[in-house]
Enzyme design. Structure first.
Site, short mmCIF file in Angstrom:
data_model
loop_
_atom_site.label_atom_id
_atom_site.label_comp_id
_atom_site.label_asym_id
_atom_site.label_seq_id
_atom_site.Cartn_x
_atom_site.Cartn_y
_atom_site.Cartn_z
N PHE A 287 -6.88 2.84 5.55
CA PHE A 287 -6.07 1.64 5.33
C PHE A 287 -6.43 0.46 6.22
CE2 PHE A 287 -3.41 4.44 8.00
CZ PHE A 287 -3.17 3.62 9.09
N ARG B 91 -2.01 9.53 16.35
CA ARG B 91 -1.07 8.41 16.46
C ARG B 91 -0.75 8.11 17.92
NH1 ARG B 91 2.71 5.64 17.62
NH2 ARG B 91 4.61 5.14 16.49
N LYS C 30 2.47 4.47 1.26
CA LYS C 30 2.68 4.99 2.62
C LYS C 30 2.53 6.51 2.53
CE LYS C 30 5.65 4.75 6.68
NZ LYS C 30 5.45 6.10 7.18
N ARG D 105 4.52 -3.68 17.32
CA ARG D 105 5.29 -3.45 16.10
C ARG D 105 5.76 -4.82 15.63
NH1 ARG D 105 7.50 0.99 14.02
NH2 ARG D 105 7.42 2.30 15.86
N LYS E 197 7.51 -1.48 6.48
CA LYS E 197 7.57 -0.23 5.72
C LYS E 197 8.85 -0.18 4.90
CE LYS E 197 8.80 2.40 9.83
NZ LYS E 197 8.49 3.51 10.69
N GLU F 209 0.85 -1.19 0.00
CA GLU F 209 0.00 0.00 0.00
C GLU F 209 0.88 1.24 0.00
OE1 GLU F 209 -2.72 0.00 3.30
OE2 GLU F 209 -3.68 -1.85 2.68
N GLU G 105 -4.93 7.73 6.89
CA GLU G 105 -3.86 8.72 6.92
C GLU G 105 -4.45 9.98 6.31
OE1 GLU G 105 -0.97 7.79 8.35
OE2 GLU G 105 0.45 9.34 7.74
N ARG H 50 -1.68 10.02 11.03
CA ARG H 50 -2.50 8.82 11.22
C ARG H 50 -3.68 9.19 12.12
NH1 ARG H 50 0.02 3.07 12.85
NH2 ARG H 50 -1.85 1.81 12.82
P1 ATP Z 1 6.81 6.65 10.68
O1 ATP Z 1 7.79 7.47 11.43
O2 ATP Z 1 7.41 5.90 9.51
O3 ATP Z 1 5.55 7.36 10.33
P2 ATP Z 1 5.47 5.28 12.84
O4 ATP Z 1 6.24 4.76 14.01
O5 ATP Z 1 4.57 6.43 13.07
O6 ATP Z 1 6.47 5.49 11.64
P3 ATP Z 1 5.02 2.78 11.67
O7 ATP Z 1 4.04 1.75 12.06
O8 ATP Z 1 6.44 2.47 11.90
O9 ATP Z 1 4.58 4.13 12.32
O10 ATP Z 1 4.85 3.10 10.14
C1 ATP Z 1 3.58 3.09 9.58
C2 ATP Z 1 2.99 4.48 9.61
O11 ATP Z 1 2.76 4.88 8.28
C3 ATP Z 1 1.65 4.50 10.30
O12 ATP Z 1 1.77 4.90 11.64
C4 ATP Z 1 0.83 5.48 9.47
O13 ATP Z 1 0.84 6.75 10.08
C5 ATP Z 1 1.56 5.60 8.17
N1 ATP Z 1 0.86 5.07 6.99
C6 ATP Z 1 0.70 5.71 5.82
N2 ATP Z 1 0.08 4.95 4.94
C7 ATP Z 1 -0.19 3.77 5.53
C8 ATP Z 1 -0.81 2.56 5.10
N3 ATP Z 1 -1.28 2.42 3.88
N4 ATP Z 1 -0.91 1.55 6.01
C9 ATP Z 1 -0.41 1.68 7.26
N5 ATP Z 1 0.19 2.80 7.70
C10 ATP Z 1 0.31 3.84 6.85
#
Ligand code: ATP
Length: 582
Positions: free
Chosen positions: A339, A270, A250, A416, A422, A248, A299, A255
């Site tokens: 998502f 988040r 990103k 996690r 990712k 998907e 998102e 979030r």
């Molecule tokens: P990052 O700093 O990369 O945003 P994070 O710690 O907030 O990381 P992670 O779970 O590591 O979160 O990375 C996934 C993040 O990417 C989610 O928290 C969300 O905010 C974002 N995101 C964007 N598009 C998507 C998607 N299609 N599916 C899941 N998460 C997505």
């Protein structure tokens, strides 16, 4: 229950440098708490009165606290301010002034009274609220002992600085009420579904572990988010996901977890703050697009409404204001890319596999100009994965989130893991990604920055031991404005000694309670004799350190210290880095 018990507990925590002692002090406190007060004591142990998602804050300034002290002590506010400067802390100033005046109250303050008054203070809003809040606080501290006033002052201005994390509380609850830390898994699952440790503790005390196991998702209580691991090589991603993945886009936005029941909407960030008021426009768009009773995740990004093009992340930051006006809505129009879905019409979907949840989304969501599903492609070879990655970047995204299609691809609340991976390569260094690290200490600078800190000691998080382990000392990437801002942000979290949850070899000049998360980039990860991340895990007597670290300019206010990059992720990045080099 007397409040003095809590005050003694705070004192003990403040003095300890060991996490075990911290847990033991919590166990002792919980065991001596009457059943009906357990939720209140859980909140108060970290200086709160309700879970974070309720948004209930005291909104009480240091200035008001000084005024309250001056009323009770009958001395001038300037005199108190002088003491605050002298001691560097309002709580300590209050403590010393109460002692100097020989204040020893006749009545004993109870936890009930403290909790109820603090709650009233938080709930008092609107016209005349400053005065009303002040009166309530005066009524409280006029019955306090010196030690009690110290912690009441720190609580009301939200500077308790104890750094007790959720994991420590869950360990302590499991030990106190089930006799074994092993049972923390049940407590954790219930917490991941409700984000309210006070509520979980109450059920545990009243109904035992069986009650806790029955705790369900509820509209209005945020689910702790599922998080992704990271990998930077397409082959590894596909291998890890069994040869096939749901890739998907990103999106680089915010979030948001959406809860809807009819016209009732709750939006959570988040880090699970209630941000409903920030997106009235998004709520309107969702009314026609999403089911009447559901919990889902999207998102949110700023778009150009005429072309639908996604705008840079920085644009969205303009929506982070207390009062959103028509101006914000017009200038920074948003769209949501859904998502995941975790709950639909009374049914918990978190234990359903991802392909089924995605199918539900495709069936239930009415796509509009502003609400869409995350763009997705099923990929089973690296060429397709790479091509889709570049397509995502061209469309203004950060990269991809590759999701497991397996039977066990459940929504892992609060975890996690490798069910989501990712992929957001950083071409400028060997590093697969930036790191989100926690400030745990600082070192004095030289030259222009003599007398102020010149570099920061940064740590990752290790959920296994609930510790923060150091990764680098960062002094570059900061502008003068950053130094000023960091000084303001960090000062309230300065502590006397290394925090009990910090594992460090380097001895910082200043120590901080783990609080602030910063995004750090660097050249590469290397073995290090001075950093404790991955200590003994790759090589004996060595940890992992980040070479040439730099602050990227991004403050991760959306992350709690426990959301920082984990030790396991850094080890994984180190291993990948070696393979890339080869
Ligand atoms: P990052 O700093 O990369 O945003 P994070 O710690 O907030 O990381 P992670 O779970 O590591 O979160 O990375 C996934 C993040 O990417 C989610 O928290 C969300 O905010 C974002 N995101 C964007 N598009 C998507 C998607 N299609 N599916 C899941 N998460 C997505």
């Amino acid at each position: 229950m007397e409040y003095s018990k809590l005050a003694e507990f705070y004192k003990k925590i403040e003095e300890t440098t060991s996490r075990i002692e911290m847990t033991n002090a919590l166990v002792e406190l919980f065991k001596s708490t009457p059943k009906e007060l357990i939720d209140e004591v859980v909140y108060l142990s970290i200086g709160k009165i309700a879970p974070e998602y309720t948004g209930l804050d005291y909104n009480f300034s240091s200035k008001s606290a000084i005024k309250a002290l001056s009323v009770v002590l009958g001395i001038d506010e300037h005199e108190i301010e002088k003491k605050v400067i002298e001691t560097g802390d309002l709580g300590e100033a209050g403590y010393q002034l109460y002692q100097e005046k020989g204040i020893q109250p006749k009545e004993k303050l109870t936890v009930e009274e403290v909790y109820n008054t603090l709650r009233k203070i938080a709930e008092t809003t609107g016209y005349g609220s400053t005065k009303k809040k002040l009166e309530l606080f005066v009524s409280l501290i006029s019955k306090a002992s010196p030690l009690e006033v110290k912690y009441l002052l720190r609580t009301i201005i939200e500077r308790l600085r104890l750094g007790i994390g959720d994991n420590t509380i869950m360990d302590a609850l499991a030990i106190a009420f089930t006799g074994s830390k092993e049972n923390r898994t049940y407590i954790e699952r219930a917490y991941n579904l409700t984000s309210d440790l006070g509520y979980v503790a109450k059920i545990l005390v009243e109904e035992g572990l069986e009650g806790v196991k029955k705790i369900k998702i509820q509209i209005g209580r945020p689910i702790r988010p599922m998080l992704a691991e990271r990998l930077s090589i397409p082959e590894f991603i596909l291998k890890k996901l069994g040869g096939k993945a749901g890739a998907e886009y990103k999106y680089d936005g915010e979030r948001i977890q959406v809860h809807r029941k009819g016209d009732e909407f709750h939006l959570f960030s988040r880090r699970l703050e209630n941000i409903t008021h920030q997106f009235p426009d998004l709520i309107e768009f969702m009314k026609e697009a999403i089911p009447e009773e559901c919990i889902l995740e999207l998102e949110c990004v700023v778009i150009d409404p005429s072309s639908g093009a996604i705008q840079p992340f920085q644009m969205l930051m303009n929506r982070r204001v207390k009062y959103v006006t028509r101006f914000h809505i017009m200038m920074y129009p948003v769209a949501g890319f859904i998502f995941d879905i975790m709950y639909l019409n009374g049914q918990d979907l978190t234990l359903k596999p991802y392909p089924e949840r995605r199918k539900t989304l495709e069936k239930e969501i009415k796509i509009t100009d502003r609400i869409n599903l995350a763009t997705r492609k099923i990929v089973d070879n690296t060429n397709d994965l790479e091509a889709f990655f570049h397509e995502a970047i061209e469309n203004g995204c950060e990269g991809l989130v590759c999701k497991s299609l397996a039977k066990d691809s459940i929504y892992q609340a609060g975890k996690r893991g490798f069910l989501w991976i990712k992929y957001k390569r950083d071409y400028t260094s060997h590093l697969a990604d930036t790191l989100d690290l926690v400030v745990v200490g600082a070192f004095y600078g030289q030259g222009q920055r003599a007398g102020y800190f010149g570099s920061l000691l940064m740590a990752c998080y290790d959920p296994e031991t609930d510790q923060f382990k150091t990764v680098c000392k960062v002094g570059s990437g900061f502008t003068e404005d950053d130094f000023k801002k960091l000084d303001e942000l960090l000062k309230p979290h300065q502590i006397e000694h290394k925090h009990p949850r910090v594992n460090a070899i380097l001895s910082a000049d200043i120590w901080y309670e783990p609080y602030l998360v910063l995004e750090i980039t660097g050249a590469e990860l290397t073995l290090s004799p001075v950093h404790t991340c991955a200590w003994d895990k790759i090589k004996l007597n060595r940890g992992l350190g980040l070479r040439f670290p730099r602050f990227t300019g991004r403050y991760r206010f959306d992350k709690k210290p426990e959301d920082a990059t984990t030790e396991a992720e850094i080890i994984e990045m180190y291993k990948n880095q070696i393979q890339i080099k080869i």
